[in-house]
Design an enzyme around this catalytic site. Sequence first.
Site, PDB file in Angstrom:
ATOM      1  N   PHE A  34       7.859  53.935  67.376  1.00 38.10           N
ATOM      2  CA  PHE A  34       8.339  54.274  68.720  1.00 38.10           C
ATOM      3  C   PHE A  34       9.755  53.769  68.987  1.00 38.10           C
ATOM      4  CE2 PHE A  34       6.938  49.978  69.715  1.00 38.10           C
ATOM      5  CZ  PHE A  34       7.695  49.577  70.808  1.00 38.10           C
ATOM      6  N   LYS A  35      10.188  52.782  68.201  1.00 36.05           N
ATOM      7  CA  LYS A  35      11.530  52.224  68.423  1.00 36.05           C
ATOM      8  C   LYS A  35      12.620  53.280  68.221  1.00 36.05           C
ATOM      9  CE  LYS A  35       9.408  48.275  68.746  1.00 36.05           C
ATOM     10  NZ  LYS A  35       9.601  46.920  68.363  1.00 36.05           N
TER      11      LYS A  35
END
Length: 494
Positions: free
Chosen positions: A110-111
Amino acid sequence: MITFHSTRSTTDSLTSKQAIRKGIADDGGLFVTDALGDTQIDVASLAGKSYQQIAQEVLGALLTDFTDDELAQCVRDAYGEQWSDPAITPLKPLGDDYILELFNGPTSAFKDVALQILPRFMAHTAPTGDPNEKIMILTATSGDTGKAALAGFADVPGTGITVFYPEGKVSQVQQLQMTTQAGSNVNVCAVRGNFDDAQSAVKRIFGDHELAKRIDDQANAVLSSANSINVGRLVPQVVYYFSAYAQLLERQVINAGDEVEFCVPTGNFGDILAGYYAKMLGLPVKHLVVASDKNNVLFDFLTSGTYNRKRPFFQTISPSMDILISSNLERMLYYMSDKDTRLIQMLMNDLNQWGAYEVPAELLTKIRQLFGCGWADEDQVRAMIADCWQKNHYVIDPHTACGYYVMQQMPRDPLTPRVLLSTASPYKFPRVVNEALGWDASGSDFDCMDVLAEHSGTTAPKALRGLEHADVRFTDVVDIDGMPAYVEQAADRL
């Protein structure tokens, strides 16, 4: 124009570009704006909009000194061909609930949502005084931030990046993602200690004015952060909450104005804080549920009002959440305490000095009206990976499994849709996933990926599967007190 200051004092008055470039305030606080919520996003207009259109609108409300053209270019470059799904963060049904896939970017975590756009933001923050000044991005990672930051900043002109990760405390795939990173401006180093040790050292480095002066004198460079302490890392994450809502509207699961609950696996509190920012911007959020692993410091805080980092540290199968100092909690406390910088300064001093702090009872009551919490131990995480596969024919990674477990424990309101944020591809943790599913977990992580692909009918992301034959470029290991010297040497090579 919106300005930013520290959570611990109001002396600063920086534009968003200045706050992004600086990363962290001089007093160790995090940058916040008192204008959060002054601009509201019209949720009724979200249905049918692309991720890129929603991003432009949300970022425009939060980063007011970027022009529309600058933001459009940043969004275009960040959310393009490097994503395996055109929806960027697609929402999928999961039984009676929904799962928001945040792992379709280049590093399968998700980063990427924030770290594909942060370098583009940085490119627009060049100082007026010295156009040749460079930025050294400095980041501690518990597993996923490091690779996503490296991928975002590799060979970006005028920048360098140094990433520290805890030796032996990330998965084999996560480590290889970092140590094989290409780019002439990247540096990767293992640290003898855990993530909290590395993150605390990075914060100390930012506060070391003598080191900053030497780096400026020798390399004409300033330090900045790609951790979620940087407001430019946090703000893009707000977008996917609006995107999830837009997708629910589009499918006519909800009408504009209906409330939604989000369950978020989190260690550093950034992923869920973005949901709080979304609520402040007008998103109808009923509850934000914090899902922790065995390092359940946030669960204990949200149930007792006492934050205590002096506790055993567990190395778990969800390594990116193995965190005892949740930096972004400071921003939430600032807003929830009605912007009381003196209280925040006092709490953070207590944390620094005694390893713990306690919030006033009325503040805890206010926090608990919005934030729920739960946690899963190792056996429960494994059981949930199996449960999700058996019930939904959908494979989740161990971090998402923490959230899946917590969501099963929550009372269900049939009128309120629930969205689970899925933070990483199961292919980043193939051995754990195969063990949980009763599939062959012998052999290398790459053998495990092949087994996972065969049994689940899914495909391993090319970038992950290709790591097997990638050349390892970085083998450095330092003690915690060796980190400042390592940063200084990396800056000299810029």
